[in-house]
Design a protein around this motif. Structure first.
Motif, PDB file in Angstrom:
ATOM      1  N   PRO A 143       0.796  -1.226   0.000  1.00 10.98           N
ATOM      2  CA  PRO A 143       0.000   0.000   0.000  1.00 10.98           C
ATOM      3  C   PRO A 143       0.830   1.279   0.000  1.00 10.98           C
ATOM      4  CG  PRO A 143       0.112  -0.886   2.214  1.00 10.98           C
ATOM      5  CD  PRO A 143       0.831  -1.875   1.317  1.00 10.98           C
ATOM      6  N   TYR A 144       2.169   1.155  -0.016  1.00  6.67           N
ATOM      7  CA  TYR A 144       3.038   2.319   0.091  1.00  6.67           C
ATOM      8  C   TYR A 144       3.736   2.584  -1.242  1.00  6.67           C
ATOM      9  CZ  TYR A 144       2.298   0.758   4.854  1.00  6.67           C
ATOM     10  OH  TYR A 144       1.722   0.328   6.018  1.00  6.67           O
ATOM     11  N   PRO A 145       3.795   3.842  -1.684  1.00  7.44           N
ATOM     12  CA  PRO A 145       4.404   4.136  -2.977  1.00  7.44           C
ATOM     13  C   PRO A 145       5.922   4.134  -2.971  1.00  7.44           C
ATOM     14  CG  PRO A 145       3.586   6.150  -1.970  1.00  7.44           C
ATOM     15  CD  PRO A 145       3.139   5.025  -1.093  1.00  7.44           C
ATOM     16  N   GLY A 146       6.548   4.123  -1.814  1.00 10.44           N
ATOM     17  CA  GLY A 146       8.004   4.144  -1.770  1.00 10.44           C
ATOM     18  C   GLY A 146       8.539   3.888  -0.380  1.00 10.44           C
ATOM     19  N   HIS A 147       9.877   3.978  -0.279  1.00 14.60           N
ATOM     20  CA  HIS A 147      10.554   3.730   0.988  1.00 14.60           C
ATOM     21  C   HIS A 147      10.046   4.619   2.114  1.00 14.60           C
ATOM     22  CE1 HIS A 147      14.298   1.616  -0.741  1.00 14.60           C
ATOM     23  NE2 HIS A 147      13.882   0.875   0.262  1.00 14.60           N
ATOM     24  N   THR A 148       9.930   5.909   1.840  1.00 19.87           N
ATOM     25  CA  THR A 148       9.634   6.853   2.918  1.00 19.87           C
ATOM     26  C   THR A 148       8.317   6.536   3.597  1.00 19.87           C
ATOM     27  OG1 THR A 148      10.877   8.554   1.714  1.00 19.87           O
ATOM     28  CG2 THR A 148       9.422   9.295   3.488  1.00 19.87           C
ATOM     29  N   GLU A 149       7.297   6.268   2.793  1.00 24.26           N
ATOM     30  CA  GLU A 149       5.984   5.969   3.352  1.00 24.26           C
ATOM     31  C   GLU A 149       5.984   4.640   4.112  1.00 24.26           C
ATOM     32  OE1 GLU A 149       5.627   8.504  -0.327  1.00 24.26           O
ATOM     33  OE2 GLU A 149       6.687   6.651   0.195  1.00 24.26           O
ATOM     34  N   LEU A 150       6.689   3.645   3.571  1.00 23.19           N
ATOM     35  CA  LEU A 150       6.805   2.346   4.240  1.00 23.19           C
ATOM     36  C   LEU A 150       7.532   2.493   5.569  1.00 23.19           C
ATOM     37  CD1 LEU A 150       6.653  -0.747   4.372  1.00 23.19           C
ATOM     38  CD2 LEU A 150       8.634  -0.845   2.843  1.00 23.19           C
ATOM     39  N   LEU A 151       8.623   3.247   5.575  1.00 23.97           N
ATOM     40  CA  LEU A 151       9.381   3.467   6.802  1.00 23.97           C
ATOM     41  C   LEU A 151       8.539   4.167   7.859  1.00 23.97           C
ATOM     42  CD1 LEU A 151      12.641   4.532   5.024  1.00 23.97           C
ATOM     43  CD2 LEU A 151      12.588   2.775   6.797  1.00 23.97           C
ATOM     44  N   GLN A 152       7.810   5.190   7.449  1.00 25.93           N
ATOM     45  CA  GLN A 152       6.988   5.925   8.405  1.00 25.93           C
ATOM     46  C   GLN A 152       5.951   5.016   9.047  1.00 25.93           C
ATOM     47  OE1 GLN A 152       4.842   9.249   6.759  1.00 25.93           O
ATOM     48  NE2 GLN A 152       3.969   9.853   8.712  1.00 25.93           N
ATOM     49  N   ALA A 153       5.280   4.209   8.220  1.00 23.33           N
ATOM     50  CA  ALA A 153       4.224   3.345   8.741  1.00 23.33           C
ATOM     51  C   ALA A 153       4.789   2.262   9.656  1.00 23.33           C
ATOM     52  CB  ALA A 153       3.458   2.720   7.582  1.00 23.33           C
ATOM     53  N   ALA A 157       6.244   6.355  13.012  1.00 18.60           N
ATOM     54  CA  ALA A 157       6.626   7.757  13.135  1.00 18.60           C
ATOM     55  C   ALA A 157       5.431   8.653  12.829  1.00 18.60           C
ATOM     56  CB  ALA A 157       7.775   8.081  12.183  1.00 18.60           C
ATOM     57  N   ALA A 158       5.261   9.700  13.619  1.00 18.04           N
ATOM     58  CA  ALA A 158       4.130  10.600  13.419  1.00 18.04           C
ATOM     59  C   ALA A 158       4.254  11.382  12.128  1.00 18.04           C
ATOM     60  CB  ALA A 158       4.026  11.563  14.604  1.00 18.04           C
ATOM     61  N   ALA A 159       5.447  11.851  11.831  1.00 17.84           N
ATOM     62  CA  ALA A 159       5.681  12.616  10.603  1.00 17.84           C
ATOM     63  C   ALA A 159       7.135  12.462  10.204  1.00 17.84           C
ATOM     64  CB  ALA A 159       5.351  14.092  10.817  1.00 17.84           C
ATOM     65  N   VAL A 160       7.371  12.272   8.925  1.00 15.56           N
ATOM     66  CA  VAL A 160       8.729  12.163   8.414  1.00 15.56           C
ATOM     67  C   VAL A 160       8.878  13.090   7.217  1.00 15.56           C
ATOM     68  CG1 VAL A 160       8.993   9.777   9.187  1.00 15.56           C
ATOM     69  CG2 VAL A 160       8.206  10.240   6.852  1.00 15.56           C
ATOM     70  N   ARG A 161      10.122  13.390   6.876  1.00 21.62           N
ATOM     71  CA  ARG A 161      10.423  14.180   5.696  1.00 21.62           C
ATOM     72  C   ARG A 161      11.652  13.599   4.995  1.00 21.62           C
ATOM     73  NH1 ARG A 161       6.099  15.838   6.963  1.00 21.62           N
ATOM     74  NH2 ARG A 161       5.342  17.993   6.944  1.00 21.62           N
ATOM     75  N   MET A 162      11.696  13.767   3.698  1.00 27.36           N
ATOM     76  CA  MET A 162      12.845  13.342   2.912  1.00 27.36           C
ATOM     77  C   MET A 162      13.846  14.482   2.804  1.00 27.36           C
ATOM     78  SD  MET A 162      13.094  12.347  -1.168  1.00 27.36           S
ATOM     79  CE  MET A 162      12.093  10.861  -1.048  1.00 27.36           C
ATOM     80  N   MET A 163      15.095  14.170   3.072  1.00 26.04           N
ATOM     81  CA  MET A 163      16.177  15.114   2.803  1.00 26.04           C
ATOM     82  C   MET A 163      17.125  14.494   1.797  1.00 26.04           C
ATOM     83  SD  MET A 163      19.026  16.951   5.285  1.00 26.04           S
ATOM     84  CE  MET A 163      20.101  15.521   5.507  1.00 26.04           C
ATOM     85  N   VAL A 294      18.130  10.935   3.035  1.00 26.17           N
ATOM     86  CA  VAL A 294      18.022  10.717   4.481  1.00 26.17           C
ATOM     87  C   VAL A 294      16.573  10.929   4.893  1.00 26.17           C
ATOM     88  CG1 VAL A 294      18.885  11.364   6.761  1.00 26.17           C
ATOM     89  CG2 VAL A 294      20.352  11.666   4.753  1.00 26.17           C
ATOM     90  N   THR A 295      16.012   9.989   5.640  1.00 25.96           N
ATOM     91  CA  THR A 295      14.646  10.149   6.136  1.00 25.96           C
ATOM     92  C   THR A 295      14.696  10.793   7.517  1.00 25.96           C
ATOM     93  OG1 THR A 295      13.927   8.183   4.929  1.00 25.96           O
ATOM     94  CG2 THR A 295      12.463   9.011   6.634  1.00 25.96           C
ATOM     95  N   LEU A 296      14.135  11.979   7.627  1.00 23.19           N
ATOM     96  CA  LEU A 296      14.105  12.710   8.887  1.00 23.19           C
ATOM     97  C   LEU A 296      12.817  12.402   9.638  1.00 23.19           C
ATOM     98  CD1 LEU A 296      15.258  16.242   7.623  1.00 23.19           C
ATOM     99  CD2 LEU A 296      16.659  14.249   8.215  1.00 23.19           C
ATOM    100  N   GLY A 297      12.895  12.333  10.954  1.00 23.15           N
ATOM    101  CA  GLY A 297      11.722  12.101  11.787  1.00 23.15           C
ATOM    102  C   GLY A 297      11.565  10.682  12.274  1.00 23.15           C
ATOM    103  N   LEU A 298      12.417   9.759  11.821  1.00 20.11           N
ATOM    104  CA  LEU A 298      12.362   8.374  12.281  1.00 20.11           C
ATOM    105  C   LEU A 298      13.080   8.227  13.624  1.00 20.11           C
ATOM    106  CD1 LEU A 298      13.255   6.523   8.939  1.00 20.11           C
ATOM    107  CD2 LEU A 298      10.992   6.639  10.016  1.00 20.11           C
ATOM    108  N   PRO A 299      12.771   7.166  14.388  1.00 17.40           N
ATOM    109  CA  PRO A 299      13.478   6.936  15.652  1.00 17.40           C
ATOM    110  C   PRO A 299      14.814   6.232  15.457  1.00 17.40           C
ATOM    111  CG  PRO A 299      11.758   5.303  15.392  1.00 17.40           C
ATOM    112  CD  PRO A 299      11.618   6.250  14.223  1.00 17.40           C
ATOM    113  N   PHE A 300      15.288   6.155  14.224  1.00 15.17           N
ATOM    114  CA  PHE A 300      16.592   5.565  13.919  1.00 15.17           C
ATOM    115  C   PHE A 300      17.117   6.236  12.657  1.00 15.17           C
ATOM    116  CE2 PHE A 300      13.150   2.795  12.445  1.00 15.17           C
ATOM    117  CZ  PHE A 300      13.345   2.819  11.070  1.00 15.17           C
TER     118      PHE A 300
END
Length: 343
Positions: A143-153, A157-163, A294-300
């Motif tokens: 159900p996720y279009p890419g890494h960032t969305e999969l990682l967040q779910a 994580a409440a909110a993430v951003r791509m850098m 870099v994915t910002l907002g993750l706990p790792f």
């Protein structure tokens, strides 16, 4: 990117996901281990796929199967340690190279999920993800279009951003994998303010508590006082003012056609871009081989190369591992609390 005390730690191994087995991910991993640049890390993937990759790049490195992440410390130098990902489809190595395949998409997602579980459990210092293919993910029913969305779910994580970052420019995106029409709708005061907050907190985790953050406008000339659009006046400027009231060194909105150049010259540490291509084109123009996601907002800590699966190069042994190696280098620096801001 927020790193609580019980998060990943720099003395632990680096987890590198295999990526889409039909693309160049396994090959650039084999090259990276062959060069010694990934020593101390291990692949979360499929052993047979990695053995095929070693052959494709003309190497003779042994592929060592791990039972646990901690086993990498006992591996001899000059090998490719692999921890088999849970949930892999059968016979992944038989999937043809260079094409979209649902089994490959399922395998790539399984590797990411397994690496996330290791990171959340504190068994690895950070994770680096080799490229996956969005069509293959969709074909696999993800159900996720890419890494960032999969990682967040998966990371909760409440909110993430791509850098996207290299030694010359760092840009953080308000929105990512959506249509341009949808991206414009996503430029709201709340979205821009949250992006500023995440970027500010992440920089503090890297050892720079007060980064100079420039905000790009959405419209040409940042709207030219409302002549070319009013999103700057309605949403972006109020977000900047709110961020400044919270102690964040934010400024703008600046004309998008010059703000990245100004940052590259040292006037700013980070640039907030309003949509995917606005922020990624200038960084990629400076050299895909040097860029790191870099994915910002993750706990790792999570990084990845600044390129895709390159199906046209899969199986040729001609892929360039430079961006993957740069991603691993940055992941280690971030896990150790080092700054990536500035040249």
């Amino acid at each position: 990117m927020q790193m609580p005390p019980d998060s990943t730690r720099p003395g632990l191994p680096l987890a590198l996901t295999m990526g889409d087995p039909c693309g160049i991910g396994p090959e650039i991993l084999a090259m990276g281990f062959g060069s010694g640049a990934l020593e101390g890390g291990f692949v979360v993937g499929d052993v047979a796929v990695m053995r095929r990759a070693v052959r494709l790049v003309g190497g003779c490195l042994p592929v060592v199967t791990l039972d646990a992440a901690s086993d990498v410390s006992a591996c001899p130098p000059g090998c490719v340690p692999v921890l088999e990902a849970a949930g892999l489809p059968p016979d992944v190595a038989a999937v043809p190279l260079g094409r979209v395949d649902a089994r490959a998409g399922a395998a790539a997602a399984a590797c990411v999920r397994h690496a996330i579980s290791l990171a959340r459990a504190g068994e690895v210092s950070a994770m680096v993800t080799a490229p996956l293919h969005k069509e293959a993910l969709a074909a696999a029913g993800e159900p996720y279009p890419g890494h960032t969305e999969l990682l967040q779910a998966e990371a909760g994580a409440a909110a993430v951003r791509m850098m996207l970052a290299n030694d010359e420019l760092k840009t953080v995106l308000v929105s990512i994998h959506v249509s341009l029409r949808r991206a414009i709708d996503l430029v709201t005061r709340e979205a821009v303010l949250e992006t500023l907050r995440i970027a500010h907190r992440s920089a503090a985790a890297w050892g720079q508590p007060q980064p100079r953050i420039a905000v790009a406008g959405l419209n040409p000339h940042a709207g030219e006082g409302g002549l070319f659009g009013d999103e700057e006046q309605r949403f972006i400027t109020p977000a900047i003012e709110a961020a400044r009231a919270e102690g964040i060194d934010a400024s703008g909105p600046y004309a998008p056609d010059t703000v990245f150049m100004r940052a590259r010259r040292g006037e700013f540490d980070l640039v907030i871009a309003q949509y995917h291509d606005q922020g990624l084109i200038p960084v990629k123009y400076l050299g895909v081989e040097h860029g790191v996601n870099v994915t910002l907002g993750l706990p790792f800590v999570r990084t990845s190369p600044d390129h895709g699966t390159a199906f046209d190069l899969a199986g040729t042994g001609r892929a360039d591992p430079s961006s993957l190696i740069a991603a691993a280098r940055m992941a280690r620096k971030l896990a150790a609390g080092g700054s990536v801001l500035g040249a």
